[in-house]
Design a protein around this motif. Structure first.
Motif, mmCIF file in Angstrom:
data_model
loop_
_atom_site.group_PDB
_atom_site.id
_atom_site.type_symbol
_atom_site.label_atom_id
_atom_site.label_comp_id
_atom_site.label_asym_id
_atom_site.label_seq_id
_atom_site.Cartn_x
_atom_site.Cartn_y
_atom_site.Cartn_z
ATOM 1 N N ASP A 136 0.852 -1.186 0.000
ATOM 2 C CA ASP A 136 0.000 0.000 0.000
ATOM 3 C C ASP A 136 0.886 1.233 0.000
ATOM 4 N N ALA A 137 0.741 2.073 -1.010
ATOM 5 C CA ALA A 137 1.613 3.251 -1.126
ATOM 6 C C ALA A 137 1.486 4.180 0.071
ATOM 7 N N ASP A 138 0.300 4.249 0.672
ATOM 8 C CA ASP A 138 0.118 5.121 1.827
ATOM 9 C C ASP A 138 0.878 4.612 3.055
ATOM 10 N N GLY A 139 1.174 3.319 3.083
ATOM 11 C CA GLY A 139 1.883 2.745 4.227
ATOM 12 C C GLY A 139 3.359 2.580 3.987
ATOM 13 N N GLY A 140 3.825 2.897 2.781
ATOM 14 C CA GLY A 140 5.238 2.768 2.488
ATOM 15 C C GLY A 140 5.570 1.413 1.889
ATOM 16 N N TYR A 141 6.849 1.208 1.649
ATOM 17 C CA TYR A 141 7.330 -0.011 1.008
ATOM 18 C C TYR A 141 8.421 -0.647 1.854
ATOM 19 N N LEU A 142 8.517 -1.964 1.775
ATOM 20 C CA LEU A 142 9.522 -2.697 2.532
ATOM 21 C C LEU A 142 10.897 -2.462 1.935
ATOM 22 N N VAL A 143 11.893 -2.276 2.804
ATOM 23 C CA VAL A 143 13.266 -2.105 2.342
ATOM 24 C C VAL A 143 13.803 -3.467 1.908
ATOM 25 N N PRO A 144 14.854 -3.505 1.069
ATOM 26 C CA PRO A 144 15.471 -4.786 0.717
ATOM 27 C C PRO A 144 15.972 -5.520 1.956
ATOM 28 N N GLU A 145 16.053 -6.845 1.853
ATOM 29 C CA GLU A 145 16.427 -7.655 3.009
ATOM 30 C C GLU A 145 17.801 -7.287 3.549
ATOM 31 N N GLU A 146 18.758 -6.989 2.668
ATOM 32 C CA GLU A 146 20.104 -6.686 3.153
ATOM 33 C C GLU A 146 20.137 -5.350 3.895
ATOM 34 N N THR A 147 19.282 -4.408 3.490
ATOM 35 C CA THR A 147 19.200 -3.140 4.217
ATOM 36 C C THR A 147 18.580 -3.356 5.592
ATOM 37 N N GLU A 148 17.533 -4.183 5.655
ATOM 38 C CA GLU A 148 16.930 -4.507 6.948
ATOM 39 C C GLU A 148 17.947 -5.208 7.855
#
Length: 427
Positions: A136-148
């Motif tokens: 959902d664009a209003d809730g943002g997007y998940l970062v890549p796994e390596e960044t997490e």
């Protein structure tokens, strides 16, 4: 009154900036550690002189006391410098992409386009295909796994309680852990005697909800347009401090309302009357301080208030101001009970147990719980919900672009027998 600032010469203005090294060399770490050990030796000499003056004159000379406190502060600064250099040297590098699966490379490229230019269609397609809750664009997007993963590693280095506590990753909003209040009944019987039926275990359940923690770093569009800037590393470094500060306070004294519950927020009881659900404590016998005669004895008592099974992996937890006062204490044989780390990157010890400096622990005051001792890996549980989410906001703070970054974290005591407290009071 205006302050005169000397004008730089044309040669100085045209000189290129000094190169910035990403990681310190081993020689720099060794030299910083040697300076730390020299400061500790100077501290011992000054404190020994202070103690000698107290014995001879009833009170220490003001100059000697000020010198010792100055060296004590320098000792803290040297220790922080060594720790910083070691952490930078150990900081993991993000993957170059050679061994990264194609799907992860797609996510990384789409995420970078979103962060730099606000292009979200690729991320939306990828996360919708994966049926991600972050699509959902209003809730943002998940970062890549390596960044997490990078954010998690940096937090473990910066957050003292996270570094010593137990950690569980979850995919739901709540982690529930059953435990036995009473075990099954047992007994001795003769070989041919009857075996009466015994009572079963009594079970209860601990619940650890994951609460939302957020940070909002800001960047200029010029920074985002610079291809030389590693966006993943920049985001991880920016949110590290904000997350670590909020986590550190919550893990120590959080009330459990929209945040983790800290181990100091639970009910306490004198160790002689300890029961499950409460944390036991020993009193110093003096309001706001350790006793003046043999103060190390109360610390030894706290060590042995902990059962043997927990002592093997036990840590002290206190703030640096109280630790600075404890550095001055000697045992009955005249040895300092606090010892510096044996090598760069090591931890200092108190009565041979490692010390975790948590700035959110309270200062010594009347009836304060300023020292904790225990096996925090078994005693305190941190739950991390998988997924760090980012929402790009280029409108609210023009000309800056804000990155609303959230992760879900919970925490609480899971074994009430694994942590003991020192109460700075008469009883």
């Amino acid at each position: 009154m205006t302050r005169h600032v000397p004008r730089r010469s044309r040669k100085e203005e045209e000189a290129p900036p000094a190169p910035v090294r990403s990681a310190p060399t081993s020689l720099e770490v060794v030299e910083a550690f040697d300076e730390f050990m020299m400061a500790f030796e100077a501290f011992k000499e000054a404190n020994d002189e202070r103690l000698r003056q107290i014995e001879e004159r009833v009170s220490a000379d003001v100059v000697t006391t000020e010198k010792m406190e100055r060296i004590n502060r320098a000792l803290d600064e040297h220790r922080r410098l060594v720790d910083t250099l070691v952490l930078k040297q150990r900081r993991p590098h993000l993957s170059s992409g050679r061994d990264t699966p194609y799907r992860d490379l797609q996510h990384k490229a789409a995420f970078e386009s979103y962060v730099r230019r606000g292009a979200e269609h690729e991320l939306r397609a990828l996360e919708a295909k994966a049926m991600s809750a972050g699509s959902d664009a209003d809730g943002g997007y998940l970062v890549p796994e390596e960044t997490e993963r990078e954010i998690g590693q940096l937090l473990s280095q910066a957050s003292p309680i996270r570094a010593i506590a137990g950690i569980r990753e979850i995919s739901a909003s709540v982690y529930k852990k059953p435990f036995a209040i009473t075990g099954p009944a047992t007994g001795w019987v003769a070989e041919t005697a009857a075996r009466p039926q015994t009572d079963g275990s009594t079970l209860a359940e601990l619940s650890f909800p994951a609460m939302e923690l957020y940070a909002m770093p800001a960047a200029t569009q010029t920074l985002l347009d610079d291809a030389a800037v590693d966006i993943d590393a920049w985001i991880a470094a920016e949110v590290q401090t904000a997350f670590a500060e909020q986590e550190g306070l919550a893990f120590v004294s959080g009330n459990g309302v929209n945040k983790p519950k800290g181990f100091l927020a639970y009910d306490t009881v004198a160790e002689s009357a300890w029961e499950w659900g409460k944390i036991g404590y020993l009193a110093t016998g003096v309001d706001g301080d350790l006793p003046s005669a043999n103060p190390s004895d109360r610390l030894i008592d706290l060590v042995y208030a902990l059962k043997a099974g927990y002592r093997q992996n036990a840590h002290w937890v206190m703030n640096r101001r109280l630790l600075g006062a404890i550095r001055k204490i000697k045992d009955a044989d005249g040895n300092y009970i606090w010892q510096p780390p044996a090598q760069a990157g090591g931890v200092s010890t108190l009565l041979n147990f490692p010390v975790a400096e948590a700035e959110d622990m309270p200062d010594a005051a009347e009836d304060s719980f300023s020292i904790a001792f225990g096996d925090f890996r078994r005693g305190y549980l941190i739950v991390d919900r998988l997924g760090v989410r980012i929402l790009r906001d280029p409108y609210s703070a023009k000309p800056y672009v804000l990155f609303y970054t959230t992760k879900r974290v919970g925490g609480g005591v899971q074994d009430f027998d694994a942590i003991k407290l020192m109460k700075f009071g008469e009883s």
